[in-house]
Design a protein around this motif. Structure first.
Motif, PDB file in Angstrom:
ATOM      1  N   LEU A 156       0.793  -1.232   0.000  1.00 35.62           N
ATOM      2  CA  LEU A 156       0.000   0.000   0.000  1.00 35.62           C
ATOM      3  C   LEU A 156       0.822   1.277   0.000  1.00 35.62           C
ATOM      4  O   LEU A 156       0.384   2.306  -0.530  1.00 35.62           O
ATOM      5  CB  LEU A 156      -0.915   0.036   1.230  1.00 35.62           C
ATOM      6  CG  LEU A 156      -1.953  -1.072   1.368  1.00 35.62           C
ATOM      7  CD1 LEU A 156      -2.665  -0.948   2.715  1.00 35.62           C
ATOM      8  CD2 LEU A 156      -2.937  -1.019   0.228  1.00 35.62           C
ATOM      9  N   PHE A 157       2.004   1.247   0.620  1.00 37.72           N
ATOM     10  CA  PHE A 157       2.639   2.500   1.027  1.00 37.72           C
ATOM     11  C   PHE A 157       3.823   2.912   0.171  1.00 37.72           C
ATOM     12  O   PHE A 157       4.553   2.077  -0.359  1.00 37.72           O
ATOM     13  CB  PHE A 157       3.066   2.389   2.496  1.00 37.72           C
ATOM     14  CG  PHE A 157       1.910   2.209   3.427  1.00 37.72           C
ATOM     15  CD1 PHE A 157       1.139   3.292   3.809  1.00 37.72           C
ATOM     16  CD2 PHE A 157       1.560   0.951   3.895  1.00 37.72           C
ATOM     17  CE1 PHE A 157       0.048   3.136   4.658  1.00 37.72           C
ATOM     18  CE2 PHE A 157       0.468   0.781   4.742  1.00 37.72           C
ATOM     19  CZ  PHE A 157      -0.287   1.878   5.119  1.00 37.72           C
ATOM     20  N   GLY A 158       3.992   4.223   0.086  1.00 43.29           N
ATOM     21  CA  GLY A 158       5.130   4.819  -0.595  1.00 43.29           C
ATOM     22  C   GLY A 158       5.709   5.943   0.235  1.00 43.29           C
ATOM     23  O   GLY A 158       5.146   6.351   1.255  1.00 43.29           O
ATOM     24  N   ASP A 159       6.860   6.464  -0.200  1.00 41.40           N
ATOM     25  CA  ASP A 159       7.550   7.546   0.494  1.00 41.40           C
ATOM     26  C   ASP A 159       7.536   8.812  -0.362  1.00 41.40           C
ATOM     27  O   ASP A 159       7.506   8.745  -1.594  1.00 41.40           O
ATOM     28  CB  ASP A 159       9.006   7.151   0.781  1.00 41.40           C
ATOM     29  CG  ASP A 159       9.119   5.906   1.652  1.00 41.40           C
ATOM     30  OD1 ASP A 159       8.214   5.680   2.484  1.00 41.40           O
ATOM     31  OD2 ASP A 159      10.114   5.168   1.505  1.00 41.40           O
ATOM     32  N   GLY A 160       7.595   9.954   0.278  1.00 40.90           N
ATOM     33  CA  GLY A 160       7.640  11.210  -0.463  1.00 40.90           C
ATOM     34  C   GLY A 160       7.392  12.398   0.447  1.00 40.90           C
ATOM     35  O   GLY A 160       7.088  12.244   1.639  1.00 40.90           O
ATOM     36  N   ALA A 161       7.533  13.583  -0.130  1.00 44.54           N
ATOM     37  CA  ALA A 161       7.343  14.822   0.630  1.00 44.54           C
ATOM     38  C   ALA A 161       6.758  15.893  -0.270  1.00 44.54           C
ATOM     39  O   ALA A 161       6.974  15.883  -1.484  1.00 44.54           O
ATOM     40  CB  ALA A 161       8.667  15.301   1.214  1.00 44.54           C
ATOM     41  N   SER A 162       6.037  16.817   0.342  1.00 48.88           N
ATOM     42  CA  SER A 162       5.509  17.962  -0.396  1.00 48.88           C
ATOM     43  C   SER A 162       5.361  19.129   0.561  1.00 48.88           C
ATOM     44  O   SER A 162       5.218  18.941   1.773  1.00 48.88           O
ATOM     45  CB  SER A 162       4.164  17.632  -1.044  1.00 48.88           C
ATOM     46  OG  SER A 162       3.813  18.613  -1.992  1.00 48.88           O
ATOM     47  N   ALA A 163       5.410  20.337   0.006  1.00 47.17           N
ATOM     48  CA  ALA A 163       5.396  21.540   0.831  1.00 47.17           C
ATOM     49  C   ALA A 163       4.530  22.617   0.202  1.00 47.17           C
ATOM     50  O   ALA A 163       4.375  22.664  -1.024  1.00 47.17           O
ATOM     51  CB  ALA A 163       6.822  22.065   1.014  1.00 47.17           C
ATOM     52  N   VAL A 164       3.975  23.477   1.049  1.00 45.38           N
ATOM     53  CA  VAL A 164       3.269  24.674   0.581  1.00 45.38           C
ATOM     54  C   VAL A 164       3.704  25.859   1.431  1.00 45.38           C
ATOM     55  O   VAL A 164       3.989  25.715   2.623  1.00 45.38           O
ATOM     56  CB  VAL A 164       1.726  24.540   0.635  1.00 45.38           C
ATOM     57  CG1 VAL A 164       1.249  23.372  -0.204  1.00 45.38           C
ATOM     58  CG2 VAL A 164       1.233  24.402   2.065  1.00 45.38           C
TER      59      VAL A 164
END
Length: 334
Positions: A156-164
């Motif tokens: 099910l799972f993945g890695d990552g990042a996001s910003a605002v």
């Protein structure tokens, strides 16, 4: 309504792409089994990058898009349930990486709902005349929590990042946070669990450690009661969007997009039916990224912004759910 403007977005995804076929090499599963039950075809997993590094990379892109110097930031929030350290916080590490010396920093853990909670909190801080610019970073290395012998969860799972970057908007600006609906149901926290460290010191009497609150777990890897999570998710995703829309005085048809937490395609589809949303409004990127926890919503938002598919003044709903159990929705005018 809060005069908050999202002035920049950015994301970081690891290069390592793990396909369903690769998953069949480590657990008893198949591409057909995974896709029909989850909608996932592949996911990105860390190639060794820590959570703080992914966070800083996403943050730099968001600041560049906002044309904002890190020294102008007043607050840095990092939403994560997979930090690299108990202390210092991931937000303080991001501050050091960026050189954002004026900002005060803290982490927020509402599991997969973290970004929705953080957006609500940012709008409240921006009501303070001394706060002008806030950086929210959602960064998750969920692979650290996954038991890769459990076929029901490891796919099910993945890695990552996001910003605002969130800044105070002017009265003439169409951008605003129109409404939020946040909630928690702690009585059902047992359905999604990852245990931390147990009490341990040299003065502890033998056998004195209390049993696990949520049953015995051999280690920190997550356990999930899938059917219970599914029922909860469909209910709260749909209902929180409808409640937030009613609070904002916005009809669902006025929304350009609805961005749900990217947990499972079947959950998203069922929630869309429950709220009677137009399928064309629903953003789904789970096929390529899997469940990246609190990073999933802002990753989708960043893609829309960078592709030129979201224009100023258009209204968007975001909605999430996660361990706790937590949930929330926000309606904003971009």
């Amino acid at each position: 309504m809060a005069k908050m403007k999202i002035t920049g977005t950015g994301s970081y995804l690891p290069e390592l792409t793990v396909t369903n076929q690769m998953m069949t090499k480590i657990v008893d599963t198949s591409d057909e089994w995974i896709t029909t039950r989850t909608g996932i075809s592949e996911r990105r997993l860390s190639s060794g990058e820590p959570t703080w590094f992914m966070a800083a990379q996403a943050a730099r892109k968001a600041l560049a898009e906002a044309a904002l110097d890190p020294a102008q930031l007043d607050i840095i929030m990092v939403t994560t349930c997979t930090p690299d350290y108990y202390l210092p916080s991931a937000a303080c590490i991001v501050q050091a990486e960026l050189g954002a010396d004026r900002a005060f920093c803290f982490d927020l853990n509402a599991a997969c709902t973290g970004f929705v909670y953080a957006l609500d909190m940012a709008a409240r801080y921006l009501s303070d005349p001394n706060i002008h610019h806030i950086l929210i970073v959602a960064s998750e290395n969920i692979s650290k929590l996954v038991d890769y012998s459990d076929r029901s969860t490891c796919v099910l799972f993945g890695d990552g990042a996001s910003a605002v970057v969130c800044s105070r908007g002017s009265d003439e600006d169409p951008s605003a946070l129109l409404a939020t609906r946040l909630g928690s149901e702690g009585q059902t926290g047992h359905v999604l669990v990852s245990r931390a460290l147990k009490v341990r010191h040299p003065f502890l009497a033998e056998g004195a450690v209390w049993p696990d609150r949520f049953g015995e777990h051999a280690d920190h890897t997550l356990t999930m009661e899938g059917q219970e999570v599914f029922k909860f998710a469909v209910r709260v995703l749909a209902d929180s969007v409808l409640e937030a829309a009613a609070q904002a005085g916005v009809n669902l048809t006025e929304l350009r997009y609805i961005i749900p937490h990217q947990a499972n395609a079947r959950i998203v589809e069922a929630a869309a039916r429950r709220m009677k949303a137009d399928p064309a409004q629903i953003i789904s990127r789970i096929a390529d990224f899997g469940n990246t926890s609190s990073a999933s919503i802002p990753i989708c938002l960043d893609e829309l912004v960078r592709a030129g598919k979201l224009q100023r003044g258009e209204k968007v709903a975001i909605c999430g759910f996660g361990a706790g159990l937590t949930y929330g929705a926000a309606i904003f005018s971009y």
